[in-house]
Design a protein around this motif. Structure first.
Motif, PDB file in Angstrom:
ATOM      1  N   TYR A  33       0.708  -0.989   0.256  1.00 36.95           N
ATOM      2  CA  TYR A  33       0.273   0.103  -0.314  1.00 36.95           C
ATOM      3  C   TYR A  33       0.848   0.878  -0.149  1.00 36.95           C
ATOM      4  CZ  TYR A  33      -3.317  -3.121   1.959  1.00 36.95           C
ATOM      5  OH  TYR A  33      -3.977  -3.961   1.840  1.00 36.95           O
ATOM      6  N   TYR A  37      -0.245  11.239   3.350  1.00 33.26           N
ATOM      7  CA  TYR A  37      -0.612  11.410   4.731  1.00 33.26           C
ATOM      8  C   TYR A  37      -0.584  13.463   4.684  1.00 33.26           C
ATOM      9  CZ  TYR A  37      -1.248   7.027   7.245  1.00 33.26           C
ATOM     10  OH  TYR A  37      -1.909   5.801   7.664  1.00 33.26           O
ATOM     11  N   GLN A  39       0.187  16.795   6.874  1.00 28.80           N
ATOM     12  CA  GLN A  39       0.296  16.680   9.368  1.00 28.80           C
ATOM     13  C   GLN A  39       0.604  18.940   9.206  1.00 28.80           C
ATOM     14  OE1 GLN A  39       4.544  16.233  11.200  1.00 28.80           O
ATOM     15  NE2 GLN A  39       3.088  14.735  13.074  1.00 28.80           N
ATOM     16  N   MET A  45      -1.584  13.766  11.896  1.00 27.87           N
ATOM     17  CA  MET A  45      -1.316  13.117  10.612  1.00 27.87           C
ATOM     18  C   MET A  45      -2.705  12.376   9.958  1.00 27.87           C
ATOM     19  SD  MET A  45       1.750  12.429   9.481  1.00 27.87           S
ATOM     20  CE  MET A  45       3.144  11.750   9.885  1.00 27.87           C
ATOM     21  N   LEU A  47      -4.965  11.513   7.022  1.00 29.02           N
ATOM     22  CA  LEU A  47      -4.773  10.736   5.891  1.00 29.02           C
ATOM     23  C   LEU A  47      -5.419  11.034   4.978  1.00 29.02           C
ATOM     24  CD1 LEU A  47      -4.338   7.997   3.969  1.00 29.02           C
ATOM     25  CD2 LEU A  47      -6.255   6.783   4.536  1.00 29.02           C
ATOM     26  N   ARG A  50      -5.219   5.973  -0.043  1.00 27.09           N
ATOM     27  CA  ARG A  50      -4.527   5.772  -0.091  1.00 27.09           C
ATOM     28  C   ARG A  50      -4.728   4.804  -1.493  1.00 27.09           C
ATOM     29  NH1 ARG A  50      -6.318   0.472   3.845  1.00 27.09           N
ATOM     30  NH2 ARG A  50      -6.529  -0.426   2.577  1.00 27.09           N
ATOM     31  N   PHE A  91       4.179  13.906   3.950  1.00 28.22           N
ATOM     32  CA  PHE A  91       3.920  12.207   3.884  1.00 28.22           C
ATOM     33  C   PHE A  91       4.315  11.694   3.337  1.00 28.22           C
ATOM     34  CE2 PHE A  91       6.586  13.665   7.153  1.00 28.22           C
ATOM     35  CZ  PHE A  91       6.578  15.219   8.115  1.00 28.22           C
ATOM     36  N   ARG A  95       3.622   0.580   2.970  1.00 27.46           N
ATOM     37  CA  ARG A  95       2.659  -0.443   3.678  1.00 27.46           C
ATOM     38  C   ARG A  95       3.176  -1.396   3.720  1.00 27.46           C
ATOM     39  NH1 ARG A  95      -2.255  -0.743   6.173  1.00 27.46           N
ATOM     40  NH2 ARG A  95      -2.543  -2.315   5.801  1.00 27.46           N
ATOM     41  N   TYR A  97       2.367  -5.428   2.660  1.00 27.56           N
ATOM     42  CA  TYR A  97       0.787  -6.116   2.331  1.00 27.56           C
ATOM     43  C   TYR A  97       0.840  -6.917   3.799  1.00 27.56           C
ATOM     44  CZ  TYR A  97      -3.615  -8.036   0.736  1.00 27.56           C
ATOM     45  OH  TYR A  97      -4.439  -8.233  -0.063  1.00 27.56           O
ATOM     46  N   LEU A  98       1.531  -7.491   3.645  1.00 30.34           N
ATOM     47  CA  LEU A  98       1.891  -8.895   5.214  1.00 30.34           C
ATOM     48  C   LEU A  98       1.570  -8.629   6.306  1.00 30.34           C
ATOM     49  CD1 LEU A  98       5.605 -10.013   4.150  1.00 30.34           C
ATOM     50  CD2 LEU A  98       3.655 -11.142   3.012  1.00 30.34           C
ATOM     51  N   GLN A 102       2.978  -4.529   9.339  1.00 28.43           N
ATOM     52  CA  GLN A 102       1.995  -3.435   8.830  1.00 28.43           C
ATOM     53  C   GLN A 102       2.622  -1.708   8.964  1.00 28.43           C
ATOM     54  OE1 GLN A 102       1.598  -5.894   9.782  1.00 28.43           O
ATOM     55  NE2 GLN A 102      -1.207  -5.725  11.331  1.00 28.43           N
ATOM     56  N   LYS A 103       3.487  -1.916   9.866  1.00 32.26           N
ATOM     57  CA  LYS A 103       4.173  -0.506  10.108  1.00 32.26           C
ATOM     58  C   LYS A 103       4.293   0.332   8.804  1.00 32.26           C
ATOM     59  CE  LYS A 103       8.706  -1.669   9.317  1.00 32.26           C
ATOM     60  NZ  LYS A 103      10.118  -2.137  10.394  1.00 32.26           N
ATOM     61  N   LEU A 104       3.747   1.785   8.643  1.00 29.60           N
ATOM     62  CA  LEU A 104       4.447   2.649   7.911  1.00 29.60           C
ATOM     63  C   LEU A 104       5.466   3.238   7.618  1.00 29.60           C
ATOM     64  CD1 LEU A 104       0.427   4.435   8.848  1.00 29.60           C
ATOM     65  CD2 LEU A 104       1.519   3.375   6.648  1.00 29.60           C
ATOM     66  N   PHE A 106       7.942   6.384   6.012  1.00 29.76           N
ATOM     67  CA  PHE A 106       7.542   7.067   5.658  1.00 29.76           C
ATOM     68  C   PHE A 106       9.108   8.157   5.180  1.00 29.76           C
ATOM     69  CE2 PHE A 106       3.177   8.653   7.519  1.00 29.76           C
ATOM     70  CZ  PHE A 106       2.944   7.884   8.492  1.00 29.76           C
ATOM     71  N   GLY A 107       8.063   9.164   3.771  1.00 27.46           N
ATOM     72  CA  GLY A 107       9.602   9.193   3.247  1.00 27.46           C
ATOM     73  C   GLY A 107       9.668  10.774   4.323  1.00 27.46           C
TER      74      GLY A 107
END
Lengths: 116, 113
Positions: A33, A37, A39, A45, A47, A50, A91, A95, A97-98, A102-104, A106-107
């Motif tokens: 994914y 985001y 901020q 943050m 969304l 997506r 940002f 993430r 797919y597993l 599922q941690k994000l 970020f740039g």
């Protein structure tokens, strides 16, 4: 490990104009994914949009749309009809797919200024 | 509550002090995440809970950092013997399950002096 790069530390646009924020990422996974985001100074943050990597169609949410180029690993955000309330840090995030991963990721962010 | 709530909003600690940061996730949310955001940077992952189980703590920068979620709802991030490099905004996020949208709190800004 996955990485996300935003090469524009700052961008500015005139109110009512269109602006595009850039994002590239690196991954060896085929399913994942991508997110944008927002901020604001409140630090929360929010969304914006997506995109699922398996979907070829670019996601759209009202004035916000993305240009997802999977082969190029590029995921840019287009904001149309910019409004003063769009001013914030933006940002890009990745993430997996597993399940269990599922941690994000970020740039570094792009600060968007809207000029009245 | 209506959203993810974090407290305190601001914390100033003297170097060497211990601090505890609290996160109240949205009621019923199974997944809970902690992120650290240094000034001018994007958030970086610290740790992840599914209910009370800490499934991933790979982002914790040192053994001075400890997180818990004993009853599967409220979570606390504890930092022992704070250092200046710990100064950052600490963000908490929760989601209904592993594959749904994460909602963020407003963060705790920690300043170590």
């Amino acid at each position: 490990a996955q990485t996300v790069t935003q090469s524009q530390p700052e961008m500015s646009v005139q109110e009512a104009e269109t602006v595009t924020l850039s994002c590239t990422y690196d991954t060896s996974e085929s399913d994942y994914y991508l997110f944008w985001y927002k901020q604001p100074p409140s630090r929360q943050m929010i969304l914006v949009i997506r995109q699922e990597a398996y979907k070829q169609q670019n996601a759209t949410e009202n004035r916000f749309s993305v240009n997802f180029q999977k082969a190029a690993k590029s995921f840019s955000l287009k904001i149309s009809d910019s409004q003063l309330g769009d001013a914030a840090m933006y940002f890009c995030a990745y993430r997996s797919y597993l399940q269990g991963a599922q941690k994000l990721v970020f740039g570094q962010g792009t600060r968007l200024t809207i000029n009245p | 509550g209506a959203g993810v709530s974090q407290s305190p909003r601001y914390k100033v600690a003297k170097r060497g002090q211990d601090v505890a940061l609290r996160c109240d996730p949205i009621s019923g949310h199974v997944s809970l995440f902690w992120y650290q955001q240094a000034l001018g940077q994007g958030p970086e992952f610290l740790t992840y809970f599914q209910n009370e189980a800490q499934l991933d703590k790979s982002g914790l920068p040192s053994d001075r950092f400890f997180a818990e979620r004993p009853e599967g709802s409220v979570s606390t991030l504890k930092i022992q013997r704070t250092q200046q490099e710990d100064s950052a905004v600490y963000l908490c996020a929760s989601s209904l399950d592993w594959n749904t949208e994460a909602f963020f709190g407003q963060g705790t800004r920690l300043t170590v002096v």
